[in-house]
Write a protein that holds these residues in place. Structure first.
Motif, PDB file in Angstrom:
ATOM      1  N   ALA A 145       0.614  61.621   7.086  1.00  0.00           N
ATOM      2  CA  ALA A 145      -0.298  60.476   7.020  1.00  0.00           C
ATOM      3  C   ALA A 145       0.463  59.181   6.769  1.00  0.00           C
ATOM      4  CB  ALA A 145      -1.339  60.709   5.924  1.00  0.00           C
ATOM      5  N   TRP A 146       1.440  59.228   5.872  1.00  0.00           N
ATOM      6  CA  TRP A 146       2.203  58.011   5.564  1.00  0.00           C
ATOM      7  C   TRP A 146       3.172  57.655   6.688  1.00  0.00           C
ATOM      8  CZ3 TRP A 146       0.355  54.653   2.537  1.00  0.00           C
ATOM      9  CH2 TRP A 146      -0.412  55.009   1.432  1.00  0.00           C
ATOM     10  N   TYR A 147       3.808  58.683   7.278  1.00  0.00           N
ATOM     11  CA  TYR A 147       4.687  58.403   8.415  1.00  0.00           C
ATOM     12  C   TYR A 147       3.903  57.748   9.555  1.00  0.00           C
ATOM     13  CZ  TYR A 147       8.440  61.405   6.497  1.00  0.00           C
ATOM     14  OH  TYR A 147       9.437  61.951   5.733  1.00  0.00           O
ATOM     15  N   GLU A 148       2.685  58.233   9.780  1.00  0.00           N
ATOM     16  CA  GLU A 148       1.877  57.673  10.871  1.00  0.00           C
ATOM     17  C   GLU A 148       1.585  56.191  10.645  1.00  0.00           C
ATOM     18  OE1 GLU A 148      -1.503  60.282  11.040  1.00  0.00           O
ATOM     19  OE2 GLU A 148      -0.606  61.542  12.596  1.00  0.00           O
ATOM     20  N   LYS A 149       1.286  55.824   9.390  1.00  0.00           N
ATOM     21  CA  LYS A 149       0.985  54.423   9.086  1.00  0.00           C
ATOM     22  C   LYS A 149       2.200  53.539   9.392  1.00  0.00           C
ATOM     23  CE  LYS A 149      -2.401  55.403   5.430  1.00  0.00           C
ATOM     24  NZ  LYS A 149      -3.595  54.764   6.026  1.00  0.00           N
ATOM     25  N   ALA A 150       3.382  54.019   9.023  1.00  0.00           N
ATOM     26  CA  ALA A 150       4.601  53.246   9.294  1.00  0.00           C
ATOM     27  C   ALA A 150       4.957  53.288  10.771  1.00  0.00           C
ATOM     28  CB  ALA A 150       5.756  53.777   8.455  1.00  0.00           C
ATOM     29  N   ALA A 151       4.740  54.449  11.389  1.00  0.00           N
ATOM     30  CA  ALA A 151       5.123  54.627  12.793  1.00  0.00           C
ATOM     31  C   ALA A 151       4.337  53.708  13.715  1.00  0.00           C
ATOM     32  CB  ALA A 151       4.923  56.085  13.214  1.00  0.00           C
ATOM     33  N   VAL A 152       3.047  53.537  13.440  1.00  0.00           N
ATOM     34  CA  VAL A 152       2.241  52.677  14.317  1.00  0.00           C
ATOM     35  C   VAL A 152       2.628  51.207  14.156  1.00  0.00           C
ATOM     36  CG1 VAL A 152       0.283  54.260  14.422  1.00  0.00           C
ATOM     37  CG2 VAL A 152       0.330  52.485  12.658  1.00  0.00           C
ATOM     38  N   GLN A 153       3.356  50.897  13.080  1.00  0.00           N
ATOM     39  CA  GLN A 153       3.891  49.544  12.902  1.00  0.00           C
ATOM     40  C   GLN A 153       5.269  49.399  13.555  1.00  0.00           C
ATOM     41  OE1 GLN A 153       3.164  47.214   9.264  1.00  0.00           O
ATOM     42  NE2 GLN A 153       2.503  49.129   8.309  1.00  0.00           N
ATOM     43  N   GLY A 154       5.716  50.487  14.204  1.00  0.00           N
ATOM     44  CA  GLY A 154       6.988  50.408  14.912  1.00  0.00           C
ATOM     45  C   GLY A 154       8.194  50.842  14.109  1.00  0.00           C
ATOM     46  N   ASP A 155       7.992  51.465  12.958  1.00  0.00           N
ATOM     47  CA  ASP A 155       9.121  51.906  12.135  1.00  0.00           C
ATOM     48  C   ASP A 155       9.788  53.112  12.802  1.00  0.00           C
ATOM     49  OD1 ASP A 155      10.367  53.668   9.908  1.00  0.00           O
ATOM     50  OD2 ASP A 155      10.075  51.744   8.917  1.00  0.00           O
ATOM     51  N   ALA A 156      11.024  52.924  13.263  1.00  0.00           N
ATOM     52  CA  ALA A 156      11.706  53.965  14.042  1.00  0.00           C
ATOM     53  C   ALA A 156      11.970  55.221  13.223  1.00  0.00           C
ATOM     54  CB  ALA A 156      13.020  53.419  14.604  1.00  0.00           C
ATOM     55  N   ALA A 157      12.357  55.058  11.965  1.00  0.00           N
ATOM     56  CA  ALA A 157      12.635  56.231  11.133  1.00  0.00           C
ATOM     57  C   ALA A 157      11.372  57.054  10.921  1.00  0.00           C
ATOM     58  CB  ALA A 157      13.219  55.799   9.796  1.00  0.00           C
ATOM     59  N   ALA A 158      10.229  56.382  10.764  1.00  0.00           N
ATOM     60  CA  ALA A 158       8.967  57.097  10.592  1.00  0.00           C
ATOM     61  C   ALA A 158       8.575  57.811  11.880  1.00  0.00           C
ATOM     62  CB  ALA A 158       7.866  56.121  10.180  1.00  0.00           C
ATOM     63  N   GLN A 159       8.809  57.160  13.011  1.00  0.00           N
ATOM     64  CA  GLN A 159       8.514  57.788  14.298  1.00  0.00           C
ATOM     65  C   GLN A 159       9.357  59.050  14.471  1.00  0.00           C
ATOM     66  OE1 GLN A 159       9.447  54.397  16.725  1.00  0.00           O
ATOM     67  NE2 GLN A 159       7.355  53.603  16.688  1.00  0.00           N
ATOM     68  N   TYR A 160      10.627  58.963  14.110  1.00  0.00           N
ATOM     69  CA  TYR A 160      11.516  60.126  14.212  1.00  0.00           C
ATOM     70  C   TYR A 160      11.059  61.251  13.280  1.00  0.00           C
ATOM     71  CZ  TYR A 160      15.587  63.088  13.490  1.00  0.00           C
ATOM     72  OH  TYR A 160      16.426  64.171  13.378  1.00  0.00           O
ATOM     73  N   ASN A 161      10.761  60.909  12.016  1.00  0.00           N
ATOM     74  CA  ASN A 161      10.354  61.936  11.062  1.00  0.00           C
ATOM     75  C   ASN A 161       9.019  62.571  11.446  1.00  0.00           C
ATOM     76  OD1 ASN A 161      12.665  61.372   9.681  1.00  0.00           O
ATOM     77  ND2 ASN A 161      11.686  60.955   7.721  1.00  0.00           N
TER      78      ASN A 161
END
Length: 296
Positions: A181-197
């Motif tokens: 859930a937290w990775y998704e919030k960061a990932a949709v903001q374009g955070d590459a590390a969150a997208q990878y994780n």
């Protein structure tokens, strides 16, 4: 008799507003010299925002030679007036030892002042100090508290770090669904590390059903931003035909991107492709060259 020198012209509110507007427009247009001049005038008149912005110019070497000591001096003036951004930036100078002797205790003090005002970056930075045990006893629970405050303000780095705490079970019970859930919030903001994780969670089926196609999609988002491990993993998926059609040419392309960033696994796999002639013309010399890079 000599007359006393006249007092400096006090800026009117309209003059202050005009100077600030002009400076911000100049900065946005990368006309740092003009921004410096306007903010200097305002800063010397005691304007905290201008003092903070002047500190940023000195810290970044924009319109002036980079000078962390000057940056610190202007941040201190603004911070003394309660300017949250300046307090946070002053904390960062102490944390990094830029223009000052490195002092995590001082960094924490300034971060706390800014965080108490709700400044998200400072809340995040405080969380990092607690997570790493710098200037404070290591305390993942406190790290989580501060990351949560910043994450509630959509601060992507804090959302990512919360994901890591839940994935690793640090300061909280391990919970891959919360990590996701937290990775998704960061990932949709374009955070590459969150997208990878997030890709890793999908690949491993942690916190959700295993879905290699979704893993590939998230790896690709991170890889497009230059995330080395994502580039390598995407290469593996294309080489093996996992979640994507098997395509050695694309595997080679992604391995090359990761290899160019020094990833030894990608360099080794490029050697395999050249040795076997997969996605490339078979070339033993190229295979050897890539294996030598990987072994170096």
């Amino acid at each position: 008799l000599l007359l006393a020198a006249s007092a400096a012209h006090a800026l009117s509110d309209s003059e202050k507003e005009m100077l600030m507007t002009t400076a911000k427009q100049a900065y946005a247009q990368q006309d740092y010299a003009t921004a410096l001049k306007k903010w200097q005038t305002l800063a010397e008149a005691g304007n905290a925002e201008a003092q903070s912005n002047l500190g940023i110019l000195y810290a970044n070497g924009q319109g002036v030679a980079q000078n962390y000591a000057q940056a610190r001096a202007w941040y201190e003036k603004a911070a003394a007036q309660g300017h949250a951004q300046a307090q946070n930036n002053l904390g960062a100078l102490y944390a990094e030892g830029l223009g000052v002797v490195q002092d995590y205790g001082q960094a924490r003090t300034w971060y706390e002042k800014a965080a108490a005002q709700g400044y998200a970056a400072a809340q995040f930075n405080l969380g990092v100090l607690y997570a790493e045990g710098k200037g404070v006893a290591q305390d993942y629970g406190q790290a989580r508290v501060w990351f949560e405050k910043a994450a509630a303000q959509d601060y992507a780095d804090a959302q990512f770090n919360l994901g890591v705490l839940y994935a690793e079970g640090q300061g909280v019970a391990q919970d891959y669904a919360q990590a996701r859930a937290w990775y998704e919030k960061a990932a949709v903001q374009g955070d590459a590390a969150a997208q990878y994780n997030l890709g890793l969670l999908y690949y491993n089926g942690q916190g959700m059903p295993k879905d290699i196609a979704q893993a590939a999609a998230w790896y690709e988002k991170a890889a497009a931003q230059g995330h080395t491990n994502a580039q390598y993993n995407l290469g593996v998926l294309y080489a093996n035909g996992q979640g994507v059609p098997q395509d050695y040419t694309l595997a080679r392309a992604w391995y090359e991107k990761a290899a160019a960033q020094g990833d030894a696994k990608a360099q080794f796999n490029l050697g395999i492709l050249y040795n076997a002639g997969l996605g490339v013309v078979q070339d033993y010399a190229q295979a050897r060259a890539w294996w030598e890079k990987a072994a170096a």
